[in-house]
Design an enzyme around this catalytic site. Sequence first.
Site, PDB file in Angstrom:
ATOM      1  N   HIS A  37       0.564  -1.239  -0.400  1.00 43.74           N
ATOM      2  CA  HIS A  37       0.124   0.037  -0.099  1.00 43.74           C
ATOM      3  C   HIS A  37       0.226   1.229   0.043  1.00 43.74           C
ATOM      4  O   HIS A  37       0.503   2.462  -0.558  1.00 43.74           O
ATOM      5  CB  HIS A  37      -1.129  -0.373   1.495  1.00 43.74           C
ATOM      6  N   SER A 185      -0.070  -9.138   1.916  1.00 44.39           N
ATOM      7  CA  SER A 185      -1.163  -8.720   1.626  1.00 44.39           C
ATOM      8  C   SER A 185      -1.811  -8.714   3.421  1.00 44.39           C
ATOM      9  O   SER A 185      -0.848  -9.157   4.249  1.00 44.39           O
ATOM     10  CB  SER A 185      -1.257 -10.164   1.071  1.00 44.39           C
TER      11      SER A 185
HETATM   12  P1  AMP Z   1      -5.792  -3.645  -0.108  1.00 46.80           P
HETATM   13  O1  AMP Z   1      -5.830  -3.664   0.607  1.00 46.80           O
HETATM   14  O2  AMP Z   1      -5.679  -4.891  -0.415  1.00 46.80           O
HETATM   15  O3  AMP Z   1      -7.415  -3.835  -1.417  1.00 46.80           O
HETATM   16  O4  AMP Z   1      -5.504  -3.224  -1.299  1.00 46.80           O
HETATM   17  C1  AMP Z   1      -5.465  -2.092  -1.907  1.00 46.80           C
HETATM   18  C2  AMP Z   1      -4.570  -1.714  -3.080  1.00 46.80           C
HETATM   19  O5  AMP Z   1      -2.977  -1.930  -2.697  1.00 46.80           O
HETATM   20  C3  AMP Z   1      -5.301  -2.804  -4.029  1.00 46.80           C
HETATM   21  O6  AMP Z   1      -4.998  -1.874  -5.733  1.00 46.80           O
HETATM   22  C4  AMP Z   1      -4.018  -3.945  -3.690  1.00 46.80           C
HETATM   23  O7  AMP Z   1      -4.267  -4.252  -5.374  1.00 46.80           O
HETATM   24  C5  AMP Z   1      -2.929  -3.184  -3.564  1.00 46.80           C
HETATM   25  N1  AMP Z   1      -2.169  -4.148  -3.161  1.00 46.80           N
HETATM   26  C6  AMP Z   1      -2.123  -4.921  -2.441  1.00 46.80           C
HETATM   27  N2  AMP Z   1      -0.731  -6.066  -1.664  1.00 46.80           N
HETATM   28  C7  AMP Z   1       0.203  -5.137  -2.391  1.00 46.80           C
HETATM   29  C8  AMP Z   1       1.071  -5.605  -2.867  1.00 46.80           C
HETATM   30  N3  AMP Z   1       1.962  -6.250  -2.166  1.00 46.80           N
HETATM   31  N4  AMP Z   1       1.884  -4.829  -3.541  1.00 46.80           N
HETATM   32  C9  AMP Z   1       1.631  -4.071  -3.735  1.00 46.80           C
HETATM   33  N5  AMP Z   1       0.128  -3.173  -4.434  1.00 46.80           N
HETATM   34  C10 AMP Z   1      -1.011  -4.207  -3.839  1.00 46.80           C
END
Ligand code: AMP
Length: 285
Positions: A37, A185
């Site tokens: 993030h 993640s």
């Molecule tokens: P989330 O909070 O999991 O919904 O993720 C929010 C944003 O961060 C989304 O666009 C995800 O694809 C991105 N994101 C999550 N994990 C990663 C990562 N390891 N590398 C790059 N972007 C990420």
Amino acid sequence: METITSVEAMRSRSRELRAAGKTIALVPTMGFLHDGHSELIRRARKACDAVITSVFVNPMQFAPNEDFRKYPRDIERDSARAAEAGCDILFVPDAGAMYPNGYATYIEIEGIARVLEGKFRPTHFRGVATVVAKLFMITHPTIAFFGQKDAQQCVVVKRLVADLNLDVRIEVVPTVREKDGLAMSSRNIYLSPAERSDALVLSRSLRKVEELVRAGERNTERIRKAMLAILTAPASVTVDYAAVVGAETLEPLGELKSGDTALIAIAARVGSTRLIDNTLITIRD
Ligand code: AMP
């Protein structure tokens, strides 16, 4: 960094920024921020005058049997991390603000949203598309940043933007990984130490595919078999899918040929934690 919780306050703040000629970056997240993030926020910081990070665990994108209630939350830590990465405005609406009584509008995307994740999570992308469209309407971004980690989400959001003529550019940021290869993640926190180690089969199988393709392998069935052999080695891992599909069509590919960009996408449960990972491979020969 400011924190805004009201939808109306966020709309008027964005309107002000636009009126002052500022470009706006939006980084939509579900919080529990990690370095993936932060990387999105840092990219946003470089690209635009004002950076908005939204933190919203969107109930609409979780099925009743999924982890909405136990999804990790820590807004204090998120606030510190977002500020450190260069965020100007943290937008933290609650579910009642986003979906007030009487809420009845949903965005359905067909085709690309029905395969891969869509097969296992049939209502997921309707929740994603709906909340992303709402966040775009509320924050009016010039550019919105998404992570390649959620490859299908990127394809779906680009389709949404194209189909509804939304006035926003989508930037995709490469997946940020732990040193040992595990894709970062928020859900990694669920893993026990043994599962954390078993979870490495996801990234390991992707690296194996890259190696096979570099060595000349073009047959996607053999590629899938090699992935599955790695993925299914630990007893804790159950594979939902390990697919070789067109990066834009998300349709299965047969023999890989020159010019193809293949998305190698995996979803697997490690114990009870569902993880996804992927890599893009372009064939140039
Ligand atoms: P989330 O909070 O999991 O919904 O993720 C929010 C944003 O961060 C989304 O666009 C995800 O694809 C991105 N994101 C999550 N994990 C990663 C990562 N390891 N590398 C790059 N972007 C990420």
